[in-house]
Design an enzyme around this catalytic site. Sequence first.
Site, PDB file in Angstrom:
ATOM      1  N   ASN A 254      14.567  -9.324  -9.772  1.00  0.00           N
ATOM      2  CA  ASN A 254      15.992  -9.425 -10.142  1.00  0.00           C
ATOM      3  C   ASN A 254      16.937  -9.797  -9.005  1.00  0.00           C
ATOM      4  OD1 ASN A 254      16.121  -7.145  -8.588  1.00  0.00           O
ATOM      5  ND2 ASN A 254      16.308  -5.717 -10.307  1.00  0.00           N
TER       6      ASN A 254
ATOM      7  N   ASP B 260       0.031  13.324  -2.472  1.00  0.00           N
ATOM      8  CA  ASP B 260       0.747  13.360  -1.199  1.00  0.00           C
ATOM      9  C   ASP B 260       0.563  14.712  -0.491  1.00  0.00           C
ATOM     10  OD1 ASP B 260       2.850  11.865   0.366  1.00  0.00           O
ATOM     11  OD2 ASP B 260       3.986  13.692  -0.020  1.00  0.00           O
TER      12      ASP B 260
ATOM     13  N   ASP C  56      10.453  -4.205  -7.466  1.00  0.00           N
ATOM     14  CA  ASP C  56      10.477  -3.400  -8.695  1.00  0.00           C
ATOM     15  C   ASP C  56       9.172  -3.587  -9.466  1.00  0.00           C
ATOM     16  OD1 ASP C  56      10.784  -5.851 -10.182  1.00  0.00           O
ATOM     17  OD2 ASP C  56      12.899  -5.828  -9.594  1.00  0.00           O
TER      18      ASP C  56
ATOM     19  N   GLU D 295      -4.143  12.840   0.048  1.00  0.00           N
ATOM     20  CA  GLU D 295      -3.690  12.567   1.404  1.00  0.00           C
ATOM     21  C   GLU D 295      -3.818  13.895   2.150  1.00  0.00           C
ATOM     22  OE1 GLU D 295       0.057  11.123   4.125  1.00  0.00           O
ATOM     23  OE2 GLU D 295       0.290  12.594   2.553  1.00  0.00           O
TER      24      GLU D 295
HETATM   25  C1  NOJ Z   1       3.213  11.280   3.183  1.00  0.00           C
HETATM   26  C2  NOJ Z   1       3.778   9.985   2.725  1.00  0.00           C
HETATM   27  O1  NOJ Z   1       2.805   8.983   2.878  1.00  0.00           O
HETATM   28  C3  NOJ Z   1       5.013   9.736   3.538  1.00  0.00           C
HETATM   29  O2  NOJ Z   1       5.514   8.435   3.349  1.00  0.00           O
HETATM   30  C4  NOJ Z   1       6.033  10.778   3.196  1.00  0.00           C
HETATM   31  O3  NOJ Z   1       7.156  10.630   4.030  1.00  0.00           O
HETATM   32  C5  NOJ Z   1       5.462  12.178   3.365  1.00  0.00           C
HETATM   33  N1  NOJ Z   1       4.148  12.321   2.853  1.00  0.00           N
HETATM   34  C6  NOJ Z   1       6.336  13.187   2.674  1.00  0.00           C
HETATM   35  O4  NOJ Z   1       6.205  13.061   1.285  1.00  0.00           O
END
Ligand code: NOJ
Length: 513
Positions: A23, A202, A29, A258
């Site tokens: 856009n 995360d 997006d 992660e």
């Molecule tokens: C790990 C994420 O990859 C990062 O980008 C983020 O700032 C932190 N976790 C907090 O969520």
Amino acid sequence: MNRPWWQGAVVYQIYPRSFASSNGSGIGDLEGIRRRLDHLAWLGVDAIWLSPFYRSPMADYGYDVSDFCDVDPMFGDLDAFDRLLSDCHERGLKVVVDWVPNHTSDRHPWFEAARSDRDGPKRSWYVWRDPNPDGSPPNNWVASFDTTSPAWTLDEASGQWYLHLFLPEQPDLNWDEPEVEAAMHDTLRFWLDRGVDGFRMDVLHAIGKHPDLPDDPPEYLPIPHSALNHVPEVTLPRVRALRRLLDGYDGDRMMIGEVYLLDTSMVAEYYAGGEGLHLSFNFPPLYAPWDAGAWRHRIDEVATMIDPVGWPTWVLSNHDNPRHRTRYGSEARARAAAFLLLGLRGTPFLYAGEELGLEDAEVPPDRVLDPGGRDGCRAPIPWTPVDGHGWAVEDAWLPWPPGADRGVDAETLRRDPDSILALYRRLLAARRGSSALRFGAQRLIDTPDGALAWERTDGDDRRIVAVNFSGRAVPVDLGEEAVVVVASDGIDEGLPFDGVLRPELGIVLRPSG
Ligand code: NOJ
């Protein structure tokens, strides 16, 4: 053999703000991503992981979520997500979405309710503590991004501090509160019911904190959350519960954590004997220098610590770190590194733009946005040589990466059979065509200093992968004849291997004896 899709897949990470825009807003997006799926199909990846596109005030560019079950209007809406998901599935691409369980935005209705009413039902959903007698924060933990600041912010109205391992705008959820766990499970169900194939979770290790929140020992400071008391007794039952939830769905839904603990043996714990994570990021290799010995050490660690308990992963770049093209300092090295990423046993995670050989953008001080200083690796993808590089604006939300005006764009590189993009495509095809490369057992082969070589074997299928980290030619004695399948400089593909690794070369060989 019936293997789950995520073992053989190559996962392509998309940072939605930076991938493609539909856009002209200068911000990527979901519809922009959908319109670029041809690139991914042509390249030959198997799955995408979308960094957060949820409603967010964007204090941490989407990792501060104010509604886990909606799309931020900046990125589109739920219909746009459904269209993207179904187009991906039509092309056989799996879709993994980000999930941010450790914290919410301070603008999430849960936190607004918790903050505004000390005695209310949502108060216990976050981590509140009284100040120490001298008024100082409850413990010595420091916040990520600004390690000179405590991981606590004082809420003046109630006189209590709340915990945030990241920004003050990202209060930590209290996973000791069963209602939090239940509510977060519901957010997973929301996306599972829509049909997603998995989640990238995360900072997952952080959802289990020591109940006493003890001070970090001095040697851990000022390393933020990565070193926070690692309490698997608390975290692992929560991880197992997540696994059971996913296993209740059809179709091999996958979770990759992660687990930002820079210690591979700790990362291994999160596979929880087959009852925890399907996959876990293991970051020590990402921080390894361009050096054969350092890489050998990291490969050995994965082989001895991860492989016996679960399926490994490999990652060289992401939205949190300088790109490896920038870290390693040359395209020759970035090309050779692709053979580590795609040639080692495990699931590779490829960060959008690395197939273009993108370097980090130079971000002048007046354009710095990210509180963690990560703007450079988040520069927008240049799709075309002209016209705002396919973004229909002169300037996107961050500056273009170096070379975008000199042929470093997807369209130009795609026309050049010698480009790094063409190399990634050949390497991905070689992987797809070889069960040894995708699933095979791995054995290191003796090589002179400066180079690494390993054999991958699955039944009758065999490949040898070698990487020369050094700037000089290195002879390798394979003890058998082999044909070059892919070479990072393209020189002798299809020809017999002459036994010498050219400087900074990556190569895939097929034994031909
Ligand atoms: C790990 C994420 O990859 C990062 O980008 C983020 O700032 C932190 N976790 C907090 O969520």
